[in-house]
Every structure is written in structure tokens, then in C-alpha cells.
Design a protein around this motif. Sequence first.
Motif, PDB file in Angstrom:
ATOM      1  N   UNK A 145       0.517  -5.217  14.114  1.00 35.91           N
ATOM      2  CA  UNK A 145      -0.236  -4.985  12.879  1.00 35.91           C
ATOM      3  C   UNK A 145       0.679  -4.580  11.729  1.00 35.91           C
ATOM      4  N   UNK A 146       1.709  -3.805  12.049  1.00 39.53           N
ATOM      5  CA  UNK A 146       2.645  -3.373  11.018  1.00 39.53           C
ATOM      6  C   UNK A 146       3.379  -4.564  10.407  1.00 39.53           C
ATOM      7  N   UNK A 147       3.839  -5.461  11.253  1.00 40.53           N
ATOM      8  CA  UNK A 147       4.548  -6.640  10.746  1.00 40.53           C
ATOM      9  C   UNK A 147       3.608  -7.525   9.931  1.00 40.53           C
ATOM     10  N   UNK A 148       2.378  -7.682  10.417  1.00 42.26           N
ATOM     11  CA  UNK A 148       1.417  -8.510   9.680  1.00 42.26           C
ATOM     12  C   UNK A 148       1.024  -7.894   8.351  1.00 42.26           C
ATOM     13  N   UNK A 149       0.776  -6.590   8.321  1.00 45.49           N
ATOM     14  CA  UNK A 149       0.366  -5.933   7.081  1.00 45.49           C
ATOM     15  C   UNK A 149       1.523  -5.819   6.095  1.00 45.49           C
ATOM     16  N   UNK A 150       2.756  -5.784   6.612  1.00 43.57           N
ATOM     17  CA  UNK A 150       3.926  -5.680   5.731  1.00 43.57           C
ATOM     18  C   UNK A 150       4.147  -6.957   4.934  1.00 43.57           C
ATOM     19  N   UNK A 151       3.519  -8.049   5.317  1.00 44.52           N
ATOM     20  CA  UNK A 151       3.597  -9.280   4.525  1.00 44.52           C
ATOM     21  C   UNK A 151       2.899  -9.057   3.185  1.00 44.52           C
ATOM     22  N   UNK A 152       1.746  -8.367   3.232  1.00 48.38           N
ATOM     23  CA  UNK A 152       1.006  -8.093   2.001  1.00 48.38           C
ATOM     24  C   UNK A 152       1.638  -6.957   1.202  1.00 48.38           C
ATOM     25  N   UNK A 153       2.082  -5.891   1.908  1.00 47.78           N
ATOM     26  CA  UNK A 153       2.628  -4.716   1.230  1.00 47.78           C
ATOM     27  C   UNK A 153       3.925  -4.301   1.927  1.00 47.78           C
ATOM     28  N   UNK A 209      -4.437   0.643  12.800  1.00 47.44           N
ATOM     29  CA  UNK A 209      -5.368   0.913  11.694  1.00 47.44           C
ATOM     30  C   UNK A 209      -4.651   1.567  10.525  1.00 47.44           C
ATOM     31  N   UNK A 210      -3.689   2.424  10.841  1.00 45.05           N
ATOM     32  CA  UNK A 210      -2.931   3.103   9.794  1.00 45.05           C
ATOM     33  C   UNK A 210      -2.127   2.091   8.970  1.00 45.05           C
ATOM     34  N   UNK A 211      -1.481   1.154   9.643  1.00 43.15           N
ATOM     35  CA  UNK A 211      -0.682   0.156   8.927  1.00 43.15           C
ATOM     36  C   UNK A 211      -1.561  -0.737   8.063  1.00 43.15           C
ATOM     37  N   UNK A 212      -2.670  -1.185   8.625  1.00 37.12           N
ATOM     38  CA  UNK A 212      -3.561  -2.071   7.864  1.00 37.12           C
ATOM     39  C   UNK A 212      -4.219  -1.313   6.712  1.00 37.12           C
TER      40      UNK A 212
END
Length: 190
Positions: free
Chosen positions: A53-61, A143-146
Motif C-alpha cells: 500500500x505504501x508503494x502504491x500510495x506513494x505514486x500519488x503522494x 490504511x495509514x499510508x493510503x
Amino acid sequence: MSSNTCQSAYCNQGWSEVLTHMSPYGYANFGIAFGLGLSVVGAAWGIWLTGSSLVGAAVKAPRIRSKNLISVIFCEATAIYGVIMAIILANKVKKPEEALSTLSEDWDWAGYYYAGYGMFSSGLSVGLTNIASGVSVGIAGSSCAIGDAQDASLFVKILIVEIFASALGIFGIIVGIIQSNSCTFPVTAI
């Protein structure tokens, strides 16, 4: 003779026979293995949930990458709890001072089995608790990363939930230490 029929006296013995005749040292070592192994599985599972999730959410932010690594550290703590418990349990396993050929009826056989079963239950308790802790920390970290990628003000709020999830592992190791306190292998005859 078909393969389904058994002419031997050993055919009617099942798993209960195997489990009741296993060495107390075997139970102790299985407890150590389950405590360490399941703790590492829990940590790996949590890291996988958080990391993906961290890697996926880091694409946006991209700003969330370094800040959310604390979630991975919380997951890693569950593996460390397993290592600590394995060290505590391994130091409790003692071999008898006298040779096994001199063991007789005056040995405390119940003490051996009590120590073996106690160490097994202690290791299994810590391992299963750390699987639950690793998965719950992983879900909270995900959840925290997203959430942090969407709104930076959510990071601290969700991190508190993650700390509570990590406390499961601490409770597990405390219970494991309490269980293992009375597990002492006898080294001499009574």
C-alpha cells in the motif's frame, strides 16, 4: 494382502500415541520454533500489507514514503518479540547432569514433561499472538499510508491505532514470559 489392510500392531496407534510419547525436549524445541517462526511470518505478512500500500500510495503522494516507514518498523517489532522469546526459551533447555543410562524411577519425569509442555505452549502463544499483531499492524499501516496520501492530517490519528495493534505483540510476549517462568528442566534426580 491389499494396501488397505494392516496386520501390524502399530496400525491402530494414531496421532495421540505419537504426541504422548514425544520427548519433552522435542516439545520445548517445537515451542521455540513456533514462537520464532510464526513471529517472523506475522512480521512478513504485515510488511507485505503495509509495503504494497505504501508503494502504491506513494505514486500519488511521494512525500509519504519516508514518513510511513514507521509502519514497517512496527511490523518488524513483532519478529523481534519472537526472537526475544526464542532466546528466553532456549536458555531454559538444560540437559541432565547424569548420563541417560543412569536414569531410573527416581527421576522427576513429570517435571520434564511439565517443562516441555510449558515451553511448547509459551512459544505457540507468542507465535500466534505475533501473527495477529503483524497482520493488524500491517492493515493499520496500509490504511495509514493510503489515508496520509489523501490527507496529511490523518497520519498521526491512524498511527495511534497502529500503536494499539502493535501492543498485541507486547501482550503476547508478556504472557509467554509468564507461562515460561515455571518451565525448568530438572538436571538431577529427586
